[in-house]
Design a protein around this motif. Structure first.
Motif, short mmCIF file in Angstrom:
data_model
loop_
_atom_site.label_atom_id
_atom_site.label_comp_id
_atom_site.label_asym_id
_atom_site.label_seq_id
_atom_site.Cartn_x
_atom_site.Cartn_y
_atom_site.Cartn_z
N PHE A 158 0.81 -1.31 0.12
CA PHE A 158 -0.05 -0.06 0.02
C PHE A 158 1.01 1.20 -0.16
CE2 PHE A 158 -2.50 -3.35 2.07
CZ PHE A 158 -3.73 -3.29 1.11
N CYS A 159 0.22 2.17 -0.70
CA CYS A 159 1.06 3.51 -0.71
C CYS A 159 1.14 4.20 0.62
CB CYS A 159 0.21 4.60 -1.59
SG CYS A 159 1.09 6.21 -1.75
N HIS A 162 -1.05 7.67 0.76
CA HIS A 162 -2.46 7.57 0.60
C HIS A 162 -2.74 6.12 1.28
CE1 HIS A 162 -1.24 10.12 -2.43
NE2 HIS A 162 -2.07 11.15 -2.00
N GLN A 165 -4.30 2.36 -0.56
CA GLN A 165 -4.20 2.55 -1.72
C GLN A 165 -3.22 1.83 -2.22
OE1 GLN A 165 -6.30 4.17 -4.19
NE2 GLN A 165 -7.68 4.70 -2.63
N PRO A 166 -3.39 0.62 -2.89
CA PRO A 166 -2.41 -0.22 -3.33
C PRO A 166 -1.53 0.40 -4.56
CG PRO A 166 -4.36 -0.81 -4.35
CD PRO A 166 -4.66 0.01 -3.21
N LEU A 167 -0.30 -0.07 -4.58
CA LEU A 167 0.72 0.65 -5.68
C LEU A 167 0.56 -0.13 -6.96
CD1 LEU A 167 3.80 0.85 -3.38
CD2 LEU A 167 2.26 2.87 -4.14
N ASN A 168 -0.39 0.29 -7.92
CA ASN A 168 -0.53 -0.37 -8.89
C ASN A 168 -0.09 0.31 -10.16
OD1 ASN A 168 -2.21 -2.11 -7.80
ND2 ASN A 168 -3.97 -1.10 -7.77
N CYS A 179 0.32 5.02 -6.23
CA CYS A 179 -0.97 4.57 -6.42
C CYS A 179 -2.07 5.29 -7.19
CB CYS A 179 -1.56 4.67 -4.85
SG CYS A 179 -1.70 6.26 -4.23
N ARG A 180 -3.11 5.26 -7.35
CA ARG A 180 -3.97 5.83 -8.02
C ARG A 180 -4.24 7.29 -7.67
NH1 ARG A 180 -10.02 4.35 -7.42
NH2 ARG A 180 -9.50 5.29 -5.21
N ASP A 181 -3.99 7.44 -6.26
CA ASP A 181 -4.10 8.87 -5.93
C ASP A 181 -2.80 9.79 -6.21
OD1 ASP A 181 -6.70 8.29 -5.00
OD2 ASP A 181 -6.08 8.33 -2.81
N CYS A 182 -1.70 9.25 -6.16
CA CYS A 182 -0.65 9.82 -6.80
C CYS A 182 -0.55 10.15 -8.12
CB CYS A 182 0.69 8.76 -6.30
SG CYS A 182 0.89 8.44 -4.58
#
Length: 388
Positions: A158-159, A162, A165-168, A179-182
């Protein structure tokens, strides 16, 4: 009904426990049934540690179930490992033998029957050793064990910025998983950030990582070879040290031998010179004694001639004495002049020799080809220096 019939077949005595499945087991069965239907449609994220702690470990000893610690199910549907259940039975037996049980056993109960209490729900069961051995295996737990063993495990990272939020994703310019928010807040493509899917980044950079791993492994092997070579050189230095120490001892022994020989020569010289001077003094003492003896003898003759009134003899002796004493007087310089021959050790070269000895010998180092030295024991000096 099947479970009830099974426990009746196991000959448990006393009141039959409530055979209704617990809410936890019903919920678990529904979850498993729903999961099995959807396995082909989606991936299931599972907290393995929590799952194992709740379903795959014995509630008493907290050890994981396996082939040696099979889960055995009590009539109340709670499962424990066979070791803990056997321990429960032994404890109940000791309690029965030492104290009177508060629960009265039926008259039809065997003599060896004891009251066993479930550690989870505190339900009481009257059982014998044979009942304990024939407790059924909880196949639900066995199926869960098999499910976990044959399910691929993935680690979700996870980030740190955030939460949850997984690091995808992966930002190439920053070389950083995001992550998505990043991607929306900190790594915008409009600001020059190039974001790609994390799996695509892994596929792209895996060869680079593999190459780096290969290089690091190769360097590690090279470093290990150098370490082994250094150990060999260290061993060779130990032999060199011993050889040099032997050379130092041999050289110093030769010098000590020369000093001992010189010491003996000087001692002999002292004895020789002092002996010669002593011989001269002894010779002078003998001359003195001879002259004294002659004078005393002539004095005695003169005295006797005088006593006999032998005038001719008196003047003849007197004439002999005058002629004897007419010669030069005997002088002994050691007595008359107070002069004595003495000796001293001439150490005019001592300071020079001391300086030479203090700086005598040195240990020189030389750089050699270690490969040749290690293989054949021979090497050529490349550079030398002196260590004093």
């Amino acid at each position: 009904m099947a479970k009830a019939a099974q426990f009746e077949a196991d000959d448990f005595v006393g009141a039959k426990p409530n055979m209704a499945p617990s809410m936890a087991h019903l919920s678990l069965q529904e979850e498993l049934r729903g999961s099995s239907l959807a396995l082909n449609k989606r991936s299931m994220v599972l907290d393995e540690d929590r799952f194992e702690e709740q379903f795959l470990r014995c509630p008493v000893c907290r050890e994981r179930f396996d082939n040696d610690k099979l889960p055995r199910m009590l009539p109340c549907h709670h499962s424990f490992c066979n070791s803990c259940i056997e321990h429960m039975y032994r404890t109940a037996t000791e309690h029965r033998n030492n104290f009177h049980s508060s629960i009265r056993l039926p008259i039809s109960a065997p003599v060896s029957a004891v009251n066993v209490s479930c550690p989870t729900c505190r339900a009481n069961f009257i059982a014998t050793e044979d009942n304990i051995r024939r407790l059924p295996t909880d196949h639900r737990v066995v199926q869960l064990m098999d499910f976990v063993n044959h399910t691929e495990r993935y680690t979700v990272t996870f980030c740190s910025k955030h939460s949850l939020q997984p690091l995808n994703f992966f930002c190439e310019p920053c070389v950083k998983p995001v992550c998505r928010d990043c991607t929306v807040l900190d790594h915008k493509e409009a600001e020059g950030h190039l974001v790609m899917d994390l799996e695509d980044a892994l596929a792209k950079y895996t060869p680079v990582l593999d190459s780096a791993i290969t290089e690091m492994d190769g360097e590690a092997v090279s470093l290990e070879e150098k370490r082994i070579a250094l150990e060999a050189v260290t061993g060779a230095l130990d032999k060199i040290r011993e050889s040099l120490l032997d050379e130092v001892k041999t050289c110093m022994a030769r010098l000590r031998q020369l000093l001992d020989e010189r010491e003996k020569a000087l001692e002999a010289k002292v004895h020789e010179e002092a002996g010669k001077e002593q011989a001269k003094l002894v010779e002078k003492a003998a001359l003195l004694e001879s002259r004294r003896h002659t004078l005393l003898e002539q004095s005695d003759r003169l005295k006797r001639a005088k006593e006999d009134n032998n005038v001719e003899e008196m003047f003849r002796i007197h004439q002999e004495v005058r002629e004897y004493r007419a010669g030069p007087p005997m002088r002994i310089r050691e007595v008359d002049d107070g002069l004595l021959t003495s000796f001293s050790l001439n150490t005019r070269d001592e300071a020079m020799l001391s300086s030479r000895i203090n700086n005598f010998g040195d240990v020189t180092s030389k750089v050699e080809t270690t490969s040749a030295r290690l293989k054949s024991g021979k090497s050529g000096p490349l550079r030398s220096m002196s260590l004093r």
